[in-house]
Scaffold this motif. Structure first.
Motif: not given
Length: 416
Positions: A106-117
């Protein structure tokens, strides 16, 4: 065709990701499987292998594995995953991002998600979703789905949960691919103004919002629920707003007095630090919010303390005279640090629906302590203090606050 990117650790969750890929393909979308695992061998082949994810972060996977530091590996792969999904989005090869996992995944994936517009579909199925997900979501529009059971195999509970997640991601991806929303913070359009609101300040904030809309602004209202304040601060700090109308400060009271819905020490700082024009009021500083009644700490109870069940999930207590004095000093200290135009509009007849004259939280002595501490704290500074002989929910108060913010924005606009 719409493309769903699947991001996860294929050494520990490979079977589940393989199942999700089949479900998504059956739903009629393309799939890009991204491997963010490090230690074990991937259990299914990836379209974007882990070596490429590590390289996106400027790291060598073999060295990362040899170090044997799981925490460092998670951090590194999160950075690589973020850069990977941003690249795919820029190339038009990502219409939704779906991930599953426990705390690490969850930590890995949500960091990527937060970066998306904002507006790009993001769905995280997590065993952590039933608790505090603040650190995972941040100021993003991530959808969190509780996995119910741990992500450990396909069974009679995990299968329908994951199927719903895949079908939801497929539907969002198709909608996004057909008609992508415009950039939320792109150029053009009406200037954006942020406003803070709670149920007990709705009438006043609505009047202000309507006036600002008449004046040509688009108003984004943030619920003072802890996460709302953090999001407002984050976006204000990034420079997305022409002005901030911060009429509701219940999160400041919750933070200072130990309530449930605080936004941390950074509340009421970002606009001032960046120089964004801001008009602030004291809405809902007459209360501190908790969960059900049993969650109110013992030291905040007592016959002299006014307590009210707002709804089955929220209990509010009235701030005392001493707490109001502390809150006045706190607000003054934060606003004195502002480098841009700042005004405080003080409604002398009450700060919430509960604090109106005759209301259950009407306490003139406590309010006077708040107002006095604020005046003293702002004395000699550049912050403008405007007092109104109205209640915060008086439409005239909301319109006046909106008009003041408009004047401040118009004044600084030529220099912007």
């Amino acid at each position: 065709m719409a493309i769903v990117a699947l991001l996860g650790t294929l050494d520990t969750k490979g079977i589940e990701y393989g199942w999700l890929r089949k479900r998504l393909l059956a739903a009629g979308v393309e799939v890009l499987l991204i491997d963010a695992g490090v230690i074990g061998e991937p259990r299914v082949p990836a379209d974007v292998p882990r070596e490429a994810v590590a390289a996106a972060a400027g790291l060598d996977l073999a060295r990362l594995r040899a170090a044997g530091d799981r925490g460092a590996a998670v951090t590194a792969m999160a950075e690589g995953a973020e850069r990977t999904v941003l690249r795919l989005h820029a190339e038009g090869r990502l219409h939704a991002l779906l991930a599953i996992g426990g705390s690490g995944g969850t930590s890995i994936a949500t960091r990527a998600m937060r970066a998306l517009p904002l507006g790009v579909p993001k769905l995280m199925v997590s065993s952590m979703a039933c608790g505090d997900v603040t650190s995972y979501i941040g100021a993003s529009d991530i959808t969190m789905m509780y996995s119910v059971v741990d992500i450990a195999g396909i069974n009679r509970i995990s299968a329908p949960v994951l199927a719903n997640a895949a079908d939801a991601a497929a539907g969002m991806a198709r909608g996004f691919a057909r008609n992508p929303p415009p950039a939320v913070f792109g150029t053009g359009g009406r200037p954006l103004v942020a406003a803070s609101m709670a149920g007990v300040t709705t009438a006043g904030v609505d009047a202000a919002r309507e006036r600002l809309t008449e004046l040509g602004y688009e108003v984004l209202v943030f619920h003072s629920s802890g996460s709302g304040g953090r999001t407002l601060e984050s976006l204000a700090g990034e420079g997305h707003f022409a002005g901030v109308l911060d009429l509701t400060l219940s999160e400041v009271a919750d933070h200072l007095c130990g309530g449930l819905l605080g936004s941390g020490a950074g509340r009421l700082t970002a606009a001032g630090r960046r120089g964004v024009p801001q008009v602030v009021s004291l809405g809902a500083l007459d209360m501190v919010k908790f969960g059900p009644p049993h969650t109110v700490p013992e030291h905040l109870r007592g016959p002299e303390r006014r307590m009210r069940v707002h709804n089955p999930s929220v209990t509010v207590i009235r701030t005392t005279r001493s707490e109001c004095r502390r809150l006045g000093r706190e607000v003054a200290d934060k606003l004195r640090a502002a480098v841009g135009p700042t005004a405080v509009c003080v409604p002398l007849r009450g700060l919430s629906t509960l604090g109106r004259p005759g209301g259950p939280y009407h306490d003139p002595d406590a309010d006077r302590a708040l107002f006095g501490a604020l005046r003293d704290g702002l004395s000699g500074g550049r912050t403008e203090l405007i007092e109104f002989d109205t209640h915060i929910n008086d439409p005239a108060f909301g319109r006046a606050a909106a008009q003041r913010l408009h004047h401040m924005i118009a004044t600084v606009a030529p220099a912007a």
